[in-house]
Enzyme design. Structure first.
Site, mmCIF file in Angstrom:
data_model
loop_
_atom_site.group_PDB
_atom_site.id
_atom_site.type_symbol
_atom_site.label_atom_id
_atom_site.label_comp_id
_atom_site.label_asym_id
_atom_site.label_seq_id
_atom_site.Cartn_x
_atom_site.Cartn_y
_atom_site.Cartn_z
ATOM 1 N N MET A 93 -8.261 53.549 10.203
ATOM 2 C CA MET A 93 -8.724 52.396 9.704
ATOM 3 C C MET A 93 -7.456 51.658 9.206
ATOM 4 O O MET A 93 -6.807 51.761 8.162
ATOM 5 C CB MET A 93 -9.344 52.435 8.270
ATOM 6 N N VAL A 94 -6.662 51.152 10.279
ATOM 7 C CA VAL A 94 -5.341 50.390 10.092
ATOM 8 C C VAL A 94 -5.392 49.137 10.957
ATOM 9 O O VAL A 94 -6.188 48.610 11.214
ATOM 10 C CB VAL A 94 -4.502 51.377 11.079
ATOM 11 N N HIS B 208 -22.999 56.263 -6.952
ATOM 12 C CA HIS B 208 -22.990 54.782 -7.698
ATOM 13 C C HIS B 208 -24.443 54.837 -8.357
ATOM 14 O O HIS B 208 -25.500 54.911 -7.519
ATOM 15 C CB HIS B 208 -22.801 53.904 -6.614
ATOM 16 N N HIS C 143 -27.525 55.722 -5.733
ATOM 17 C CA HIS C 143 -26.917 56.207 -4.384
ATOM 18 C C HIS C 143 -25.866 57.073 -4.230
ATOM 19 O O HIS C 143 -24.864 56.667 -5.164
ATOM 20 C CB HIS C 143 -27.174 55.231 -3.393
ATOM 21 N N GLN D 187 -14.350 65.250 -8.864
ATOM 22 C CA GLN D 187 -13.524 64.809 -9.944
ATOM 23 C C GLN D 187 -14.305 63.797 -10.536
ATOM 24 O O GLN D 187 -15.344 63.268 -9.842
ATOM 25 C CB GLN D 187 -12.210 63.969 -9.549
ATOM 26 N N TYR E 229 -6.016 46.031 12.541
ATOM 27 C CA TYR E 229 -7.020 45.162 12.277
ATOM 28 C C TYR E 229 -7.844 45.228 10.900
ATOM 29 O O TYR E 229 -8.631 44.379 10.627
ATOM 30 C CB TYR E 229 -8.100 45.147 13.864
ATOM 31 N N GLU E 230 -8.300 46.640 10.934
ATOM 32 C CA GLU E 230 -9.243 47.005 9.991
ATOM 33 C C GLU E 230 -8.563 46.644 8.416
ATOM 34 O O GLU E 230 -9.311 45.901 7.325
ATOM 35 C CB GLU E 230 -9.473 48.413 9.804
ATOM 36 N N HIS F 276 -10.458 74.993 -3.281
ATOM 37 C CA HIS F 276 -11.441 75.488 -3.782
ATOM 38 C C HIS F 276 -12.585 74.349 -4.293
ATOM 39 O O HIS F 276 -12.126 73.002 -4.434
ATOM 40 C CB HIS F 276 -10.880 75.703 -5.402
ATOM 41 N N HIS G 12 -14.442 71.647 -5.512
ATOM 42 C CA HIS G 12 -14.745 70.847 -6.623
ATOM 43 C C HIS G 12 -14.841 69.262 -6.719
ATOM 44 O O HIS G 12 -14.526 68.873 -5.451
ATOM 45 C CB HIS G 12 -13.311 71.081 -7.494
HETATM 46 O O1 LIG Z 1 -6.353 63.592 -7.476
HETATM 47 P P1 LIG Z 1 -6.153 64.156 -6.650
HETATM 48 O O2 LIG Z 1 -6.971 65.004 -5.813
HETATM 49 O O3 LIG Z 1 -4.484 65.146 -6.687
HETATM 50 O O4 LIG Z 1 -5.439 63.012 -5.513
HETATM 51 C C1 LIG Z 1 -6.339 62.332 -4.391
HETATM 52 O O5 LIG Z 1 -7.277 61.739 -5.099
HETATM 53 C C2 LIG Z 1 -6.974 60.415 -5.832
HETATM 54 C C3 LIG Z 1 -8.373 59.886 -6.410
HETATM 55 O O6 LIG Z 1 -9.166 59.424 -5.118
HETATM 56 C C4 LIG Z 1 -5.994 59.772 -5.040
HETATM 57 O O7 LIG Z 1 -5.720 58.467 -5.876
HETATM 58 C C5 LIG Z 1 -4.892 60.330 -4.704
HETATM 59 O O8 LIG Z 1 -4.229 59.524 -3.636
HETATM 60 C C6 LIG Z 1 -5.324 61.593 -3.711
HETATM 61 O O9 LIG Z 1 -4.250 62.287 -3.210
HETATM 62 O O1 LIG Z 2 -6.059 49.759 19.588
HETATM 63 P P1 LIG Z 2 -5.464 51.277 19.198
HETATM 64 O O2 LIG Z 2 -4.027 50.914 19.145
HETATM 65 O O3 LIG Z 2 -5.677 51.965 20.480
HETATM 66 O O4 LIG Z 2 -6.059 51.743 18.121
HETATM 67 C C1 LIG Z 2 -5.761 51.333 16.867
HETATM 68 O O5 LIG Z 2 -5.885 50.319 16.171
HETATM 69 C C2 LIG Z 2 -7.266 49.615 16.042
HETATM 70 C C3 LIG Z 2 -6.864 48.235 15.358
HETATM 71 O O6 LIG Z 2 -6.338 48.329 14.235
HETATM 72 C C4 LIG Z 2 -7.957 50.528 15.197
HETATM 73 O O7 LIG Z 2 -9.407 49.886 15.289
HETATM 74 C C5 LIG Z 2 -8.010 52.040 15.818
HETATM 75 O O8 LIG Z 2 -8.799 52.646 15.138
HETATM 76 C C6 LIG Z 2 -6.647 52.272 15.989
HETATM 77 O O9 LIG Z 2 -6.663 53.953 16.617
#
Ligand SMILES: O=P(O)(O)O[C@H]1O[C@H](CO)[C@@H](O)[C@H](O)[C@H]1O
Ligand SMILES: O=P(O)(O)O[C@H]1O[C@H](CO)[C@@H](O)[C@H](O)[C@H]1O
Lengths: 351, 351
Positions: free
Chosen positions: B316-317, B281, B299, B168, B319-320, B164, B166
């Site tokens: 975003m894992v 923000h 913005h 927060q 290295y990020e 739905h 919405h």
């Molecule tokens: O509040 P919701 O929609 O249940 O939960 C979602 O938004 C929250 C606020 O961004 C996060 O902390 C939760 O991890 C996410 O699942």
């Molecule tokens: O390098 P990979 O394993 O293909 O890619 C993964 O790790 C990278 C570094 O953390 C990230 O930027 C990518 O988004 C992720 O998919």
């Protein structure tokens, strides 16, 4: 207002390594989950797959053939985000449109010839070989590059596209945001308190015990007081150590032990091969090798995405992206849960 | 070294709103993707579902019954991360174990009585009603609270558990990390350059055009020079405006227009209901209402997770998380792609 209890009452906690705060709202675990569930991790990876570019003897995307390796195996990332020879973007440069040259190398390191093992299941001496290789990489790439980031993305949930046990190493001519922030915080703390932040912290946690997950004579793994991810941990030596290549032979053996223990707890939590991103932070290298880095203490961060079960992760979205990290159980609750899990891996347990 | 070309050569870009850098490695889009794919968003949500706690007339988890609303609908979050009456954790306090009191409220606001619409598909006057309600909330909660975070998590991929339409609203007695950082950066820029950062930025982008996605006489939506998410955008008024409740009637109409345009482009990109987290923000409120906030410019940030297709997101894992954000296409490439998409929504397009 009633008496404060950390597992009932939301509060903020300070992260001295990043100079940020986290909102701890433990009562949030009570809400029901009707959102997205993940595919549980694949539990039956074949030991050898002729199509997997990371297996010994196989051919990779660029036509290169892997050696018939029987321990660790290192090669250049075939699609590197950092290359050694990128030209300088020059300096335009309005203060709102600033760019800088980025140079570096990206490598991949297989931990083991078999696809169906993880660090938790490998033999201790096999894990020591991984640690020795990490130390070598910091030593070698550190002569040229200012920052050498060793990291492991484990599990499809963490964007890892290959089940074969491996990590990555991205070395760069610049200090990335996260270590730059950590460097600043550790330096300021050292100047003010005369002792490295993380050394003081390790001592405190070893005494308090409530956030300790596993410990050995040389090492400590805790759910940090300021953890953002539900089961995040911080792994660090008790002795003042700047970089992974400064570890003694004994400390490397100890590290292999504690890593196996920690990762076994992780796997046992939901009885799956536990997904996470992890990485090492130590004193900067390259031009920083001759500078005073006494404020630094070597440590590893483990960031696992799961919250409730093998298939329900914590979504760091909305409020987290736009305002502040928020967690749904206390670090003490997470540490207790992990600490109380069996020491034996669920896959090798009898009956 | 050859001549620098931003879509071939990795480089760093500076984010003046966060004082951080992003690594832009556009050549990374060439690598094949064998990793996790997401379930595409559900395209057939029923208009009314008797079991959906957000629909008009339905009963929520706590037994409360929703009104038979026909426009927007506001209620208290049944599982709030912030409550108004949490006690103070007190001050222990070793510098490494600092906590602070957190008080606030969490509300949910439905955009429309129907579950099968989104802001992109709602009528302009219906979107204006949402904007008016946002303004009211900032006005009302802003008298008490220092920060009022309006945000929308859209799509299961972003942890949203209810289809739905919405958003927060989480209001707090503290300034969360992200707005605190943005406040610091905007203030420093203003002191140095005598003009608000984002006003100068909007002018520059309106001239340069290469990162503009959509624009109206009062508003601008760009893929910012420093974007981290592949299709991230920044939406802002051209006039100096501190908070959403300062917008004129005309500017609110204009905002409804540009939001519909931007979100239509998003939906058209992969012909799905495009997932994202977004949020507003503006200048802080509460005790900050009487202070000089000239450095602020209202913005909205849009952070969409998708990279390659309806089912392949940017992870975003690794290295990020441990080092620095890295992107796989340039902001200019992303802006061009979005800009060139049809203005008509794929769901309402003829033939
Ligand atoms: O509040 P919701 O929609 O249940 O939960 C979602 O938004 C929250 C606020 O961004 C996060 O902390 C939760 O991890 C996410 O699942
Ligand atoms: O390098 P990979 O394993 O293909 O890619 C993964 O790790 C990278 C570094 O953390 C990230 O930027 C990518 O988004 C992720 O998919």
């Amino acid at each position: 207002f009633c008496t404060f209890r950390k597992c009932y009452h939301q509060h903020l906690r300070y992260n001295p390594l990043r100079d940020t705060w986290v909102l701890v709202s433990a009562h949030r675990m009570k809400r029901p989950w009707a959102g997205q569930v993940e595919k549980p991790p694949e539990e039956h990876t074949p030991r050898y797959d002729p199509r997997n570019p990371l297996c010994p003897g196989n051919t990779r995307a660029n036509g290169e053939v892997n050696s018939d390796y029987d321990s660790t195996f290192l090669f250049e990332n075939d699609f590197p985000a950092l290359q050694p020879d990128a030209p300088d973007p020059g300096s335009d440069q309005h203060p709102l449109f600033q760019s800088k040259v980025a140079r570096g190398v990206c490598k991949v390191m297989c931990f083991h010839p078999w696809s169906d093992v993880t660090l938790s299941l490998m033999k201790k001496q096999e894990v020591v070989k991984v640690i020795d290789k990490w130390a070598e990489l910091i030593e070698e790439l550190g002569t040229t590059y200012l920052w050498v980031q060793i990291f492991e993305n484990k599990g499809a949930m963490m964007g890892c596209s290959n089940p074969h046990p491996h990590c990555q190493v991205w070395a760069s001519n610049f200090l990335p945001n996260e270590p730059a922030l950590s460097d600043r915080c550790q330096r300021a703390y050292y100047q003010k308190h005369g002792e490295p932040l993380l050394l003081q912290y390790a001592k405190q946690e070893a005494e308090k015990k409530e956030r300790v997950v596993v410990e050995t004579s040389d090492w400590l793994a805790v759910v940090p007081y300021w953890a953002t991810w539900p089961y995040q941990t911080l792994l660090l030596p008790r002795r003042h150590v700047l970089r992974i290549n400064d570890l003694t032979t004994e400390e490397r053996e100890g590290l292999a032990d504690i890593m196996k223990q920690l990762l076994t707890k992780y796997d046992n939590l939901f009885e799956i091969s536990f997904p996470y991103s992890m990485g090492w932070h130590g004193a900067p290298t390259g031009p920083h090798l001759n500078k005073d880095n006494s404020h630094w203490q070597l440590h590893a961060h483990y960031y696992p995405p799961l919250l409730r079960s093998a298939t329900v992760k914590k979504f760091m979205v909305g409020y987290e992206m736009l305002a502040q990290d928020q967690r749904d159980l206390t670090p003490e609750q997470a540490a207790e849960k992990l600490r109380n899990l069996p020491e034996e891996h669920y896959k090798t347990r009898e009956n």
